[in-house]
Structures are given as C-alpha cells and as structure tokens.
Enzyme design. Structure first.
Site, PDB file in Angstrom:
ATOM      1  N   ASN A 197     -13.131  46.016 -13.804  1.00 54.14           N
ATOM      2  CA  ASN A 197     -13.247  47.225 -14.596  1.00 54.14           C
ATOM      3  C   ASN A 197     -12.937  48.436 -13.711  1.00 54.14           C
ATOM      4  O   ASN A 197     -13.672  48.670 -12.759  1.00 54.14           O
ATOM      5  CB  ASN A 197     -14.672  47.349 -15.155  1.00 54.14           C
ATOM      6  CG  ASN A 197     -14.811  48.544 -16.056  1.00 54.14           C
ATOM      7  OD1 ASN A 197     -13.834  49.007 -16.619  1.00 54.14           O
ATOM      8  ND2 ASN A 197     -16.023  49.049 -16.178  1.00 54.14           N
ATOM      9  N   HIS A 252     -11.469  54.580  -8.626  1.00 55.16           N
ATOM     10  CA  HIS A 252     -10.619  53.446  -9.040  1.00 55.16           C
ATOM     11  C   HIS A 252      -9.667  53.728 -10.197  1.00 55.16           C
ATOM     12  O   HIS A 252      -9.792  53.111 -11.255  1.00 55.16           O
ATOM     13  CB  HIS A 252     -11.474  52.214  -9.344  1.00 55.16           C
ATOM     14  CG  HIS A 252     -12.715  52.421 -10.179  1.00 55.16           C
ATOM     15  ND1 HIS A 252     -12.688  53.048 -11.400  1.00 55.16           N
ATOM     16  CD2 HIS A 252     -14.005  52.048  -9.966  1.00 55.16           C
ATOM     17  CE1 HIS A 252     -13.913  53.062 -11.899  1.00 55.16           C
ATOM     18  NE2 HIS A 252     -14.729  52.463 -11.045  1.00 55.16           N
ATOM     19  N   ASN A 277     -25.569  51.393  -8.035  1.00 60.48           N
ATOM     20  CA  ASN A 277     -26.013  50.486  -9.108  1.00 60.48           C
ATOM     21  C   ASN A 277     -26.733  49.266  -8.550  1.00 60.48           C
ATOM     22  O   ASN A 277     -26.366  48.128  -8.806  1.00 60.48           O
ATOM     23  CB  ASN A 277     -24.849  50.082 -10.011  1.00 60.48           C
ATOM     24  CG  ASN A 277     -23.703  49.448  -9.260  1.00 60.48           C
ATOM     25  OD1 ASN A 277     -23.561  49.638  -8.055  1.00 60.48           O
ATOM     26  ND2 ASN A 277     -22.884  48.691  -9.958  1.00 60.48           N
ATOM     27  N   HIS A 307     -16.802  57.789 -12.750  1.00 59.06           N
ATOM     28  CA  HIS A 307     -16.350  56.498 -13.286  1.00 59.06           C
ATOM     29  C   HIS A 307     -15.790  56.835 -14.660  1.00 59.06           C
ATOM     30  O   HIS A 307     -16.542  57.045 -15.608  1.00 59.06           O
ATOM     31  CB  HIS A 307     -17.523  55.522 -13.373  1.00 59.06           C
ATOM     32  CG  HIS A 307     -17.184  54.245 -14.083  1.00 59.06           C
ATOM     33  ND1 HIS A 307     -17.077  53.048 -13.433  1.00 59.06           N
ATOM     34  CD2 HIS A 307     -16.916  53.963 -15.389  1.00 59.06           C
ATOM     35  CE1 HIS A 307     -16.768  52.088 -14.296  1.00 59.06           C
ATOM     36  NE2 HIS A 307     -16.670  52.622 -15.500  1.00 59.06           N
ATOM     37  N   ASP A 363     -13.559  48.981  -4.021  1.00 59.91           N
ATOM     38  CA  ASP A 363     -14.446  48.644  -5.153  1.00 59.91           C
ATOM     39  C   ASP A 363     -14.964  47.209  -4.972  1.00 59.91           C
ATOM     40  O   ASP A 363     -15.040  46.439  -5.941  1.00 59.91           O
ATOM     41  CB  ASP A 363     -13.745  48.819  -6.498  1.00 59.91           C
ATOM     42  CG  ASP A 363     -14.732  48.819  -7.674  1.00 59.91           C
ATOM     43  OD1 ASP A 363     -15.958  48.742  -7.420  1.00 59.91           O
ATOM     44  OD2 ASP A 363     -14.278  48.874  -8.823  1.00 59.91           O
ATOM     45  N   LEU A 388     -22.951  46.993  -2.267  1.00 57.51           N
ATOM     46  CA  LEU A 388     -23.639  46.111  -1.315  1.00 57.51           C
ATOM     47  C   LEU A 388     -24.766  45.334  -1.981  1.00 57.51           C
ATOM     48  O   LEU A 388     -25.339  44.438  -1.372  1.00 57.51           O
ATOM     49  CB  LEU A 388     -24.163  46.913  -0.119  1.00 57.51           C
ATOM     50  CG  LEU A 388     -23.080  47.561   0.758  1.00 57.51           C
ATOM     51  CD1 LEU A 388     -23.726  48.327   1.918  1.00 57.51           C
ATOM     52  CD2 LEU A 388     -22.097  46.533   1.285  1.00 57.51           C
ATOM     53  N   ARG A 389     -25.106  45.681  -3.214  1.00 60.90           N
ATOM     54  CA  ARG A 389     -26.067  44.917  -4.041  1.00 60.90           C
ATOM     55  C   ARG A 389     -27.475  44.862  -3.456  1.00 60.90           C
ATOM     56  O   ARG A 389     -28.258  43.999  -3.849  1.00 60.90           O
ATOM     57  CB  ARG A 389     -25.581  43.482  -4.267  1.00 60.90           C
ATOM     58  CG  ARG A 389     -24.152  43.349  -4.779  1.00 60.90           C
ATOM     59  CD  ARG A 389     -23.980  43.948  -6.145  1.00 60.90           C
ATOM     60  NE  ARG A 389     -22.691  43.570  -6.739  1.00 60.90           N
ATOM     61  CZ  ARG A 389     -22.087  44.287  -7.682  1.00 60.90           C
ATOM     62  NH1 ARG A 389     -22.632  45.410  -8.135  1.00 60.90           N
ATOM     63  NH2 ARG A 389     -20.946  43.901  -8.191  1.00 60.90           N
ATOM     64  N   HIS A 429     -19.915  39.096  -6.918  1.00 55.07           N
ATOM     65  CA  HIS A 429     -20.681  38.438  -7.977  1.00 55.07           C
ATOM     66  C   HIS A 429     -20.830  36.972  -7.624  1.00 55.07           C
ATOM     67  O   HIS A 429     -19.906  36.356  -7.073  1.00 55.07           O
ATOM     68  CB  HIS A 429     -19.980  38.560  -9.332  1.00 55.07           C
ATOM     69  CG  HIS A 429     -20.008  39.945  -9.897  1.00 55.07           C
ATOM     70  ND1 HIS A 429     -21.181  40.604 -10.176  1.00 55.07           N
ATOM     71  CD2 HIS A 429     -19.013  40.790 -10.233  1.00 55.07           C
ATOM     72  CE1 HIS A 429     -20.901  41.802 -10.661  1.00 55.07           C
ATOM     73  NE2 HIS A 429     -19.597  41.941 -10.699  1.00 55.07           N
TER      74      HIS A 429
END
Lengths: 424, 311
Positions: free
Chosen positions: A279, A233, A95, A180, A306, A64-65, A310
């Site tokens: 990724n 993922h 992150n 991850h 995922d 969700l940044r 961006h």
C-alpha cells in the site's frame, strides 16, 4: 577505535566530492578526507579500492514493529537488517502497539535503540492520537522526546480540517508532517492497482486517483498553511506531476518513493503473489516510468524503503486478506543502484536521495562526510553478487517479492559513529 | 488427446482442444443422464469433497449429483458449519481435508485466487466452483455446451453479455472460453460495472448501449445483479437498471430470431429479465442447469484421469 578507509571512490554530494580519497575517522567523527593519509597508531584500515564510500544511508521510512508487534520485527533485528542494507539511520513509523503518540513510547524506542540497536533510530510520532484521525497528538512532547517528524503512516488523516490544523500546529512546533496520501473512499475494498491485471485476476482495484486526490489535497493544505509537507511513498504519475507543479510554485513539499515502485509493476501480483501486495499498490508501466522521471528531474527527493515486515502467517493466506507491505531494507541498495545502470540517476544523485536529502528533510546532522561530522559511512560494493534468500535476510520477516532473485551491489561495510556494524 | 491438468482453476489457459474435449465428454455424460439408471462406476472408490465457503444451491447440488452419478463418495463442507467459523485458515483447512485423503476438492470461495492458493498446497485435484470475481469454469463450460447444442458450433457466434461485468466470475470464464473457441463477445452494462482493460481479454467488444450489444446476437447472456455487493454507489435504483439494462421482449427482438437467452441464476425477476423472457420460448436457462450436471461430470472425470464411462 579509529579507522582509515583507504582508496575508495568517495561520493559526498553535501561537499561536491566525487573522487578517490582516504577518510580518517577518529573518536567517531570524520577527522580528515584526503589523499595518501597516514594511519595513526592503533588505527584499523579498511581497503576500499574498487568500492564507493558515501555518507551513511538514511532510510526515512521503516516499520520496526517495536513495541507490540515484535513477532514481525524488533529494534534489534530491524537495525541489523538496516545495517546489512547499508543504512546507518532509520526513521521508524509510529504504527506500533501502542501507537507512538506520546513521550513514553518515543522514549522507549530511543532507549532500546541506543542500548540494543546497531544503527541510529529516529522515531516518527503520530499526527493524531492513536493515529485515529480524530484529535491532534501532543506534537510538542513528541518532538521534545526525540521524534523527528509526525505521520499517521498507514492511515491517511481523512478529515481535511484536521489535516490543515495538523500542518499549522506542527509548523509551530517545528516538526515535519509526513502524509500518507490515500483517499479511502476511493480505495474502498480494493486490494491491488486498478487496471487490466486486476480485471483479469478478478481482484478489486484501487484507482491511481485514490493517491493523486489525496496528494493534491495535502499539497494545497501545505500551500494554504505555508507549512512544510513530506509525502510518503508516492507511486503514481499524478503524484509526481502534482508535486512537480507545487515545487515550481514554491510550495514547501518534498516526497519519497520506494524501490518497488520503480522496480516492479502490478504484473508482479500475478499468481496472487501476496509478497507483491503493498500500500499503495504496485502500479502499471507508465507509472513506473513517471516515478523514474520524477527521480531523474529531482521532483522525488528521497528513496525510502517503507520496510514493512509481516509474519508468514499474515502473508500465506488468500490475497485479499493478506497484509500490505514488504521488507525492503536489504534490497533497497541493489535495486536503487540499477537506476544508475539504467542512466536514470548518477551515483552522486543516488547518494543524495538515499542519504543527504532524507537527512536534510528530517533535520538530522547526517548525510555528510564533512570534517567534524559523525562518522556514519556506507562502503558500497557495486559489483557484489548475491541472491535474496529467506535465510539470508536479517529481518525477522521474509516477505520480499525478490526471494530467489539475484542482486548486484550492496553494502560492503556499514559504519556507525566510526564503528563497523556490518561487514559483508 | 487427453486432459493433462491436475486441476481446473479456470478456463483461461485451456486450449481449444481441451475445451472441446470437456464439452464432448459432457455430451457423453448427458447420454448417461438419459438412462433409467443414471449411474456409472467411473469414480467408484474416489472421494470428492465439496468445500463451499460461499452460499450456493445449484452449483453445490450439481457437483454433488455429478459426483454421485460417477459413483464417487461425496462429502459436503460448508463454511458456516465448519472450523472456518472458529478462525481456521484456508491453509489449515486444506491440510486437514487433505489428511483425509480426498481425490478431488471442489471449492467455492469468496476470494479471487483462493483456488490457485489451494492447488499449490494440495496433491489432490482442485476444481474451481467459483472464486470471487475471478472464474467459474463449470458455469463457463455449461454455457458453452448450451450454445453448442443450439447452434452446433461456437466459432463465429455473437454472444452479448449484459450486466455487472466487474463482479462476475461467470463473465470472465465465458469470455476466456468463448474467445478461445472463436466466438465474438460483446459486453454491455453500466460503466460503474465495467472493469478497465476488459476488452484486452480476447475478442471482446465493450458496447456503450445494451441494444448495440444484443443487436444481431446469437446468445444474450444476462448476468445477475448481486444485490448484496452493489452498495449504493454503482447503481441509483434497480428500477432504472431494469429500464436500461434489463431484457424484455421488445429488446430481445434486436437479437437474431433464433437467439437464446441465458442467465447463470438465480434470477432477479423484473430486474435483469422480465418473466416473459425468463420463461419464454427463447430461454435456455433450465437447459443450462441440466447441462451443468453433465459438464461437472466431465470435469470430475477428466481431473481424476478415470476410464471412459461405458458401463
């Protein structure tokens, strides 16, 4: 507000329900599932004839940044995108900026989601402080503040000893570790899947073994510590095989894949398409087939998006410096419904992977339409025809490889706690 | 037939006829280079921007000489002295350069696909002077011109390419061009430098031993070991590389007696090539350099859609 959802095909794998029923929602809870239910006074009716009614979809892996990278996405836009995609609950990765490795960040996310978000947001905290892979984060505090799992998503915990201790410590705190899985020394400066397409395009490849080796390590660490592990993922045939074997011998491991790993191959990178850069990277046709088989035979428990927004400036660059990731919340359902059309999954199995299983893995009281459960529901129109456009996406970022592509199926209504938060 | 493309991004996708046209035109250009006054007005009034994001001496100079011999105005921009050092993106650089109305941008860039990116964003022609490990079409054409001059044909030639195939844009352009023209390409190099699926690019054979690749070859193309890229995991030592994958007079005897030795330069003497070979009778390395100018004149000429250079 009370709701009566009438005449839909209700699929609730948690109760083994698959049939035409009405669902009555009162005070945000499922009041009754049955036939020909009368609508009490003041009840809004949703005609679900020809539609599919499921427990609200749960996406266990989104970005969700927020805080810190709101120019890409924030909790408001991200949850609107989730609602438009049919998701009633999303688990957001840590992150952010700062990293969600402490109570304060977790509390901020939860408070903002409750005040301004339109779907449920459950934060995932970091495994290590700052996701730097050096020292364990305060997992007890993170859990107490509301985190439902820990992950350094985006970065593998490269130190095996630290990962081992993370699994042990998390187990003691009753919180799930999400891996991850990526061996960075094998990734090197690779930017796409290693194989013929990379050779032809002259792009540095990432071998499948970079994922397999890391999945194998983490599976063995989970076995060694008798701790539960969820692998994020997965994209390779080797990951499917390793997890299938681990499950067969009783290791407490679950895993997810994302729609792009069963919908696209690395051919999508041709033309140096940065919206196909992610990724782990898109793999070859054999890996796609193995992922589908893993979904079919139950090795892969969940479909997560995922969702990785961006900004255009981060994608409209040379391929090797473009950031990894695509937005996925609004395309996940139609892409996943294709699995049903292809005979890979039945509809109930799909609902399990998009709702019941992720809820169960994260320990959420969601993914069910049992009487008394919170009325999170998704009403799916399997025939909705629409086209992915930048303007049509609710996400702030538009980095989708499917821009301009036709889609079939999607959410007709998304209902959270008995409230309609999205209507097509 | 004419040349229909706005840009030359690579040799992949060019037809046999298009490659032949470029090589034939290069032969004409060589004739101009043999005159006392080595200049024709073909591109008079046209502006060629050499945009070099990577260090280069021979390719940049070769393109500049080529443009000048066709009477174009040339401007050289190198990344180290441009706004790139201030963080300007390729997209913005392209927009700014385009605003100055160039006719052709010749670019070298470390990122594979950078030219594809640029060509989609500018209306002028783009010529690839090397993009990452992807293509180096002018090098591929000058290599083919050199071979054609020696043997009078490309079809049926056995061309051995030896060295770091993975990181070589020259190898890819040579493979695309040569296989389109009907040559057979044999590759050899350490397995750490051989990318997966390379044999699927065309009529390409991967040999486990360099001797097998060069046996009976008409052309032995030795690639440069890019010391700056190799790190410590692809090779143990240059000494061992030279022993197993370097070309010396003894190994060269395995090729046909009339075989030529080529190298895209710059040479690491004593590594890929012994000096006996590099400077020997069979070396075509300086012919390659000379042909480079002619080929680049042909490329500039065809993307500009100019008239035949008769003056």
């Amino acid at each position: 507000m009370n709701l009566l959802i009438k005449g839909g095909r209700v699929i609730d794998p948690s109760q083994g329900i698959d049939g035409t029923f009405d669902i009555l929602v009162e005070n945000g809870l499922v009041k009754e599932v049955g036939s020909m239910l009368p609508a009490p006074a003041g009840t809004e009716t949703v005609d679900a004839a020809g539609l599919i009614v499921t427990p609200g979809l749960v996406d266990m892996h989104v970005h969700l940044r927020d805080p810190g990278l709101e120019y890409k996405e924030d909790i408001v836009s991200g949850t609107k995108a989730a609602a438009a995609g049919g998701f009633t609950t999303v688990a957001c990765m840590p992150n952010t900026k700062p990293v969600n490795d402490n109570k304060a960040v977790t509390s901020y996310i939860i408070a903002k989601a409750q005040n301004e978000g339109v779907v449920n947001v459950v934060p995932v905290g970091a495994i290590t402080q700052g996701s730097k892979g050096e020292a364990l984060a305060e997992m007890g505090d993170l859990k107490e503040a509301g985190c439902v799992a820990v992950s350094d998503d985006g970065h593998p915990v490269t130190n095996s000893e630290l990962m081992r201790r993370a699994l042990e410590y998390a187990k003691g705190m009753g919180i799930m570790v999400i891996s991850h899985a990526e061996d960075l020394s094998l990734v090197g400066d690779g930017v796409m899947n290693e194989g013929f397409t990379a050779t032809e395009l002259g792009l540095k490849g990432i071998p499948w073994a970079a994922e397999d080796a890391a999945v194998a390590r983490d599976v063995y660490l989970a076995e060694c510590t008798a701790s539960p592990l969820h692998v994020a993922h997965i994209s390779t045939a080797g990951s499917v095989r390793i997890i299938r074997n681990a499950k067969a011998r009783g290791v407490k491991v679950s895993c997810e894949t994302a729609p792009h790993y069963f919908s696209l191959t690395d051919d999508a990178v041709r033309g140096y398409n940065t919206n196909a850069k992610m990724n782990p990277p898109l793999r070859g046709a054999a890996a796609v087939a193995a992922i589908k088989e893993g979904l079919r035979d139950g090795t892969i428990d969940a479909i997560a998006t995922d969702h990785a927004p961006h900004h255009l400036d981060e994608k409209d660059v040379e391929f090797n410096i473009a950031l990894n990731g695509i937005v996925g919340l609004e395309t996940s359902l139609p892409l996943s419904l294709k699995l049903v059309e292809e005979g890979v999954l039945t509809l109930p199995a799909l609902v399990e992977k998009m709702s019941c299983n992720p809820a169960r893995i994260l320990g959420l009281d969601r993914g069910t339409l049992k009487v008394g459960a919170v009325a999170d529901l998704t009403v799916i129109d399997p025939n909705a025809a629409w086209t992915v456009t930048a303007e049509g996406l609710a996400s702030k970022s538009k980095n989708s490889p499917w821009l301009g592509e036709p889609m079939k199926g999607g959410a007709a209504y998304t209902i959270v706690g008995g409230k309609i938060v999205y209507q097509r | 037939m004419g040349f229909k493309h706005k840009d030359i991004i690579g040799l992949q996708g060019l037809t046999r006829e298009e490659i032949e046209l470029l090589l034939d035109t290069a032969e004409n250009m060589k004739e101009i280079m043999g005159r006392d006054i080595k200049k024709v007005p073909t591109l008079r009034g046209k502006t060629v921007v050499n945009l070099f994001y990577e260090a280069s001496t021979r390719t940049r100079t070769s393109f500049e000489i080529a443009a000048k011999r066709l009477s174009a105005d040339t401007i050289n921009i190198s990344a180290s002295t441009s706004s790139v050092t201030k963080g300007e993106t390729l997209s913005d650089t392209a927009r700014n350069v385009l605003a100055m109305k160039p006719d052709i941008i010749v670019m070298r860039h470390a990122a594979s696909g950078a030219h594809h990116y640029l060509a989609q964003r500018v209306s002028c022609s783009v010529i690839n002077a090397g993009d990452g490990a992807h293509e180096h079409p002018s090098q591929g054409l000058l290599d083919m011109l050199t071979m054609r001059q020696k043997f009078g044909r490309l079809e049926g030639l056995k061309v051995a390419i030896v060295g770091d195939i993975t990181h070589s844009r020259v190898a890819r352009s040579d493979i695309f061009g040569l296989t389109t023209m009907g040559a057979q390409v044999c590759l050899a190099g350490p397995p750490t430098m051989m990318p997966p699926g390379i044999e699927r690019l065309g009529n390409v054979v991967v040999c486990s031993d360099m001797r097998e690749a060069i046996s009976g070859a008409d052309v032995v193309m030795m690639l440069r070991i890019q010391l700056e890229r190799q790190g410590k995991t692809l090779l143990p030592t240059l000494r061992e590389y030279a022993r197993y994958y370097g070309l010396n007079p003894e190994k060269l005897k395995l090729a046909k007696p009339e075989a030529i030795v080529m190298h895209p330069g710059p040479i690491n003497r004593g590594v890929e090539l012994s000096s006996y070979v590099a400077d020997g009778d069979q070396s075509a390395i300086l012919t390659q350099v000379e042909n480079g100018v002619a080929v680049r004149m042909a490329m500039l000429y065809h993307v500009s859609g100019g008239e035949l250079p008769t003056a």
